[in-house]
Motif scaffolding. Sequence first.
Motif, short mmCIF file in Angstrom:
data_model
loop_
_atom_site.label_atom_id
_atom_site.label_comp_id
_atom_site.label_asym_id
_atom_site.label_seq_id
_atom_site.Cartn_x
_atom_site.Cartn_y
_atom_site.Cartn_z
N PRO A 227 0.83 -1.21 0.00
CA PRO A 227 0.00 0.00 0.00
C PRO A 227 0.86 1.25 0.00
CG PRO A 227 0.13 -0.88 2.21
CD PRO A 227 0.89 -1.84 1.32
N ARG A 228 0.27 2.36 -0.39
CA ARG A 228 0.98 3.65 -0.45
C ARG A 228 0.60 4.51 0.75
NH1 ARG A 228 0.17 8.21 -5.20
NH2 ARG A 228 1.24 9.93 -4.14
N THR A 229 1.60 4.99 1.45
CA THR A 229 1.37 5.88 2.58
C THR A 229 1.82 7.30 2.26
OG1 THR A 229 1.77 6.23 4.95
CG2 THR A 229 3.62 5.40 3.65
N LEU A 230 1.25 8.24 2.99
CA LEU A 230 1.64 9.64 2.85
C LEU A 230 2.69 10.05 3.88
CD1 LEU A 230 -1.95 11.07 2.26
CD2 LEU A 230 -0.18 10.63 0.54
N ASP A 231 3.00 9.14 4.83
CA ASP A 231 4.02 9.44 5.85
C ASP A 231 4.67 8.13 6.29
OD1 ASP A 231 5.58 10.20 8.00
OD2 ASP A 231 4.05 11.46 8.93
N ILE A 232 5.70 7.73 5.57
CA ILE A 232 6.32 6.43 5.83
C ILE A 232 7.09 6.42 7.16
CG2 ILE A 232 8.54 6.80 4.65
CD1 ILE A 232 8.09 3.95 3.41
N ASP A 233 7.58 7.57 7.59
CA ASP A 233 8.29 7.62 8.87
C ASP A 233 7.35 7.29 10.02
OD1 ASP A 233 11.07 8.61 8.11
OD2 ASP A 233 9.81 10.14 7.19
N ILE A 250 14.70 2.55 6.21
CA ILE A 250 13.81 2.87 5.10
C ILE A 250 14.66 3.05 3.85
CG2 ILE A 250 12.21 4.59 4.16
CD1 ILE A 250 11.32 5.17 7.04
N GLU A 251 14.31 2.33 2.79
CA GLU A 251 15.07 2.41 1.54
C GLU A 251 14.70 3.67 0.76
OE1 GLU A 251 17.41 0.36 0.72
OE2 GLU A 251 17.06 -1.26 2.17
N GLY A 252 15.70 4.25 0.08
CA GLY A 252 15.45 5.40 -0.76
C GLY A 252 15.98 6.68 -0.16
N PRO A 253 15.43 7.82 -0.57
CA PRO A 253 15.92 9.11 -0.06
C PRO A 253 15.51 9.32 1.39
CG PRO A 253 14.03 9.43 -1.51
CD PRO A 253 14.40 7.98 -1.60
N PRO A 254 16.08 10.35 2.05
CA PRO A 254 15.73 10.62 3.43
C PRO A 254 14.39 11.34 3.55
CG PRO A 254 17.28 12.26 2.65
CD PRO A 254 17.11 11.26 1.54
N THR A 265 9.64 0.60 3.04
CA THR A 265 10.05 -0.21 4.18
C THR A 265 9.22 -1.49 4.16
OG1 THR A 265 10.48 -0.22 6.57
CG2 THR A 265 8.42 0.80 5.85
N SER A 266 9.53 -2.42 5.04
CA SER A 266 8.82 -3.70 5.03
C SER A 266 8.90 -4.36 6.39
CB SER A 266 9.42 -4.64 3.97
OG SER A 266 10.72 -5.05 4.34
#
Length: 463
Positions: A227-233, A250-254, A265-266
């Motif tokens: 799913p897609r989140t608007l706030d992965i942190d 968390i993979e990718g940019p900061p 993330t997973s």
Amino acid sequence: MDEKVSASDIRASFSSAMSAMYREEVPAYGTLIELVARVNQQALASDRELKSRLEATDNLQRISEERHGAIRLGTAAELAMMRRIFAVMGMYPVGYYDLSMAAVPVHSTAFRPVGEEALKRNPFRVFTSLLRLDLIADEDLRREAQAVLAERQIFTHGAVSLTEKAERESGFGEEDAARFVSEVLETFRWHEKANVELSMYHRLHDAHRLLADVVSFKGPHINHLTPRTLDIDKVQALMPEYGIAPKAVIEGPPTRKCPILLRQTSFKALEEQVSFQDGKGGWQAATHTARFGEIEQRGVALTPNGRALYDKLLNDTRKIVRPAADGSNAAAYAAALADTFKAFPDDWASIRSKGLGYFTYAVTEKAGRAASASVDLDTLIAEGFIRFDPIVYEDFLPVSAAGIFQSNLGDGAQQEFEASPNQVRFAAGLGAKVLNEFDHYEGIEKAAIEACLNAIQKRSAAE
């Protein structure tokens, strides 16, 4: 004659069926969906600008339904048939990803819708990897693995015949569309019984855990649904409260005010019971880990210049701290990443003016009251006649994908492969060229700019 069901409707039906099946097979996925829904509601309530941008670009409604899945195929023939099946759903191969650069013996593409309306209707994507047996050093094991893969048939007879019918007749009526979804779903289903003896599984596993996952089973079970989140942190921080252990990094940019590309993330792969052939006509019980839960946050699509800067900053970070699979240096990596990425502008105006990201454009209400004679885009934006919004990145990142794979293959799974891209070979197996993601985003941007300038000129002429 039955009215044809649109490819987008078939894709939406399939995505929904896949989600229901995976929720039943992996209950933690359902928990993840609940968590993401909660975080998204909070993000929209607390960030009016974010909500406004999503409403302006018609992306608000798609967020809750948005998913991507991932599968791993064993042969070029499987890849070619999968391409034909996804085409019935209006999904096409976009981008080529070489994961050998991160010690994962596959190369990949993403099947997804490509038109604006199709993406708004349902943006379902499937990251599809093809095993690279040529990267496995043990020649005897390669031959045995090829023999196992050659014997299996991952598609039902119904899925193949209905795909052929759709190709002949340019689509389906409702009854055939429903049957098609049901038949194709079987390819992605989990099978508890393996194709190989336990001893063979261990040999495959020792060579590379992903090799064991692809070769040992009857089909390419969906290994995650995202799913897609608007706030992965926030999702990352809350996962333990929901009984889910997140991966360390968390993979990718900061974290950024203006998200770019893709962050993922997973949770750790499940240990699942599997029955292996015992060589005597019976079965013996063991376990296998492959399927996991993943969450993503999507930002703006970057131009070639923006992507080059992203790749440079990511490489610079990894020269300082390379994230360990066990998460032991997660804090140091996050700090280095945040510091290095200060070199990437973090406001939409700068990202646009420096040519680092792709944007869509729309004529504002102000333009309807007092049109400008200028046809210069920057002037029209400064005068408030045209607004710009980031184009969502619909694709993937090879280093991030490999990082997710590695975190779920186990701490000792890392192996050394030299980067070995072979897009020509991949395209030959696929039976088609993959679409270039940069060309696609550039086309969307140019069309939006042209439409805005034409509208402004017409209004100016009418006054």
